[in-house]
Design a protein around this motif. Structure first.
Motif, PDB file in Angstrom:
ATOM      1  N   TYR A 177       0.807  -1.198  -0.027  1.00 11.92           N
ATOM      2  CA  TYR A 177       0.103   0.038   0.013  1.00 11.92           C
ATOM      3  C   TYR A 177       0.709   1.149  -0.026  1.00 11.92           C
ATOM      4  CZ  TYR A 177      -2.947  -3.580   2.222  1.00 11.92           C
ATOM      5  OH  TYR A 177      -3.623  -4.765   2.668  1.00 11.92           O
ATOM      6  N   ILE A 243     -10.651   4.243  -1.301  1.00 11.05           N
ATOM      7  CA  ILE A 243      -9.920   3.111  -1.935  1.00 11.05           C
ATOM      8  C   ILE A 243      -9.403   2.032  -0.997  1.00 11.05           C
ATOM      9  CG2 ILE A 243      -7.765   2.588  -3.202  1.00 11.05           C
ATOM     10  CD1 ILE A 243      -7.864   5.256  -4.646  1.00 11.05           C
ATOM     11  N   TYR A 244      -8.962   2.516   0.185  1.00 14.57           N
ATOM     12  CA  TYR A 244      -8.558   1.710   1.179  1.00 14.57           C
ATOM     13  C   TYR A 244      -9.855   0.739   1.717  1.00 14.57           C
ATOM     14  CZ  TYR A 244      -3.859   3.602   2.113  1.00 14.57           C
ATOM     15  OH  TYR A 244      -2.513   3.885   1.829  1.00 14.57           O
ATOM     16  N   SER A 246     -12.863   0.197   0.253  1.00 19.97           N
ATOM     17  CA  SER A 246     -13.478  -0.751  -0.700  1.00 19.97           C
ATOM     18  C   SER A 246     -12.735  -1.915  -1.040  1.00 19.97           C
ATOM     19  CB  SER A 246     -13.791   0.137  -2.023  1.00 19.97           C
ATOM     20  OG  SER A 246     -12.804   0.912  -2.507  1.00 19.97           O
ATOM     21  N   LYS A 247     -11.350  -1.548  -1.471  1.00 15.25           N
ATOM     22  CA  LYS A 247     -10.499  -2.588  -1.894  1.00 15.25           C
ATOM     23  C   LYS A 247     -10.158  -3.562  -0.987  1.00 15.25           C
ATOM     24  CE  LYS A 247      -9.950  -1.266  -6.288  1.00 15.25           C
ATOM     25  NZ  LYS A 247     -10.269  -2.251  -7.379  1.00 15.25           N
ATOM     26  N   LEU A 248      -9.849  -3.050   0.454  1.00 19.09           N
ATOM     27  CA  LEU A 248      -9.025  -3.934   1.481  1.00 19.09           C
ATOM     28  C   LEU A 248     -10.078  -4.862   2.031  1.00 19.09           C
ATOM     29  CD1 LEU A 248      -6.193  -1.822   2.842  1.00 19.09           C
ATOM     30  CD2 LEU A 248      -6.443  -3.507   0.962  1.00 19.09           C
ATOM     31  N   LEU A 251     -11.320  -7.442  -0.303  1.00 21.29           N
ATOM     32  CA  LEU A 251     -10.292  -8.690  -0.318  1.00 21.29           C
ATOM     33  C   LEU A 251     -10.317  -9.513   0.999  1.00 21.29           C
ATOM     34  CD1 LEU A 251      -7.747  -9.900  -1.692  1.00 21.29           C
ATOM     35  CD2 LEU A 251      -6.104  -8.091  -0.598  1.00 21.29           C
TER      36      LEU A 251
END
Length: 257
Positions: A177, A243-244, A246-248, A251
């Motif tokens: 990141y 972004i952090y 939604s993406k993490l 995942l």
């Protein structure tokens, strides 16, 4: 340090990281056997670590300590092919998220010394932050020996199994990141008049101190952030935090068992 033999099912990045960490500490094993479906991967690994033996999966699976260094989608099928070759008294350490102890037991029910480890790339320089979980049946005396080996790679600590995937997000993948940002900032430093060494030193020293300030000063996060009034990319913070999240989080949901 002289100990038993190691086997690696998978010869990719994580195997290279662990082997380098052991090499840095001059840890000696009876032998190290690695298998991989890609001969180029094995050749590259053999070039870096001439002491290893490249062999088929059966040979790797018969070693005293066996690391399952595979991506989650192929773990179960691979275990099906090697389960008859793994000794009942072996230590089997899976390095994959998602495949929990229950699933491992479906293929390796005869092995009582099962463990899961979430390794960190910083183990390459023996500064890993590596959580490990042992099966309830894992022998106490063997556990101590295994921990001694793993601690050569850096900080190794026991956690409950349900936290392993959280550490995959918050430790194992965390450097990704930031690494590209630091690389870009070093280039900006050069564009603004610093030498490459000066730019790298400025980033390293400031980030290290900033982490101490955030987590060791006794100030709240808001108080720390308030110490610097000018925030050149402050207007983009909502986008970055989105972004952090939604993406993490997505995942994490994907890699949960």
């Amino acid at each position: 340090m002289k100990t038993k033999s190691l086997g690696f099912i998978g010869g990719g990045r994580v195997t290279r990281i662990l082997l380098q960490g052991f090499k840095n500490r001059n840890v000696k094993f009876g032998k190290v056997v690695v298998t991989d479906t890609n001969p180029d991967v094995l050749a590259d690994l053999k070039n870096k670590f001439p002491e290893i033996e490249s062999a088929d999966a059966k040979a790797a699976a018969t070693q005293d300590i066996l690391f399952i260094a595979l991506h989650p989608p192929v773990v179960m099928d691979t275990l099906e092919t090697i389960k008859g070759d793994v000794n009942a008294d072996a230590v089997v350490i899976s390095l994959a998220p998602k495949i929990n102890m229950t699933k491992l037991g479906l293929k390796l029910g005869h092995v009582k010394n099962l463990a899961r480890l979430i390794p960190n790339a910083t183990s390459y320089i023996n500064e890993g932050f590596n959580p490990v979980t042992f099966a309830p049946s894992f022998e106490i005396s063997v556990r101590a020996d295994v921990l001694d080996i793993l601690k050569m790679l850096g900080t190794t600590f026991e956690v409950s199994e349900e936290k392993l995937e959280s550490y995959a997000i918050m430790s194992a993948m965390l450097p990704t990141y930031f690494w590209f940002q630091w690389r870009e900032l070093a280039e900006i430093g050069k564009k603004t008049g610093l030498s490459e060494d000066e730019s790298k030193k400025s980033i390293f020293e400031t980030i290290t101190a900033s982490l101490d300030l955030m987590y060791k000063s006794g100030l709240s996060p808001a108080e720390v952030i308030d110490l610097i009034p000018v925030k050149p990319i402050g207007e983009h913070e909502p986008q970055i935090t989105d972004i952090y999240n939604s993406k993490l989080i997505a995942l994490f949901e994907k890699i949960k068992p």
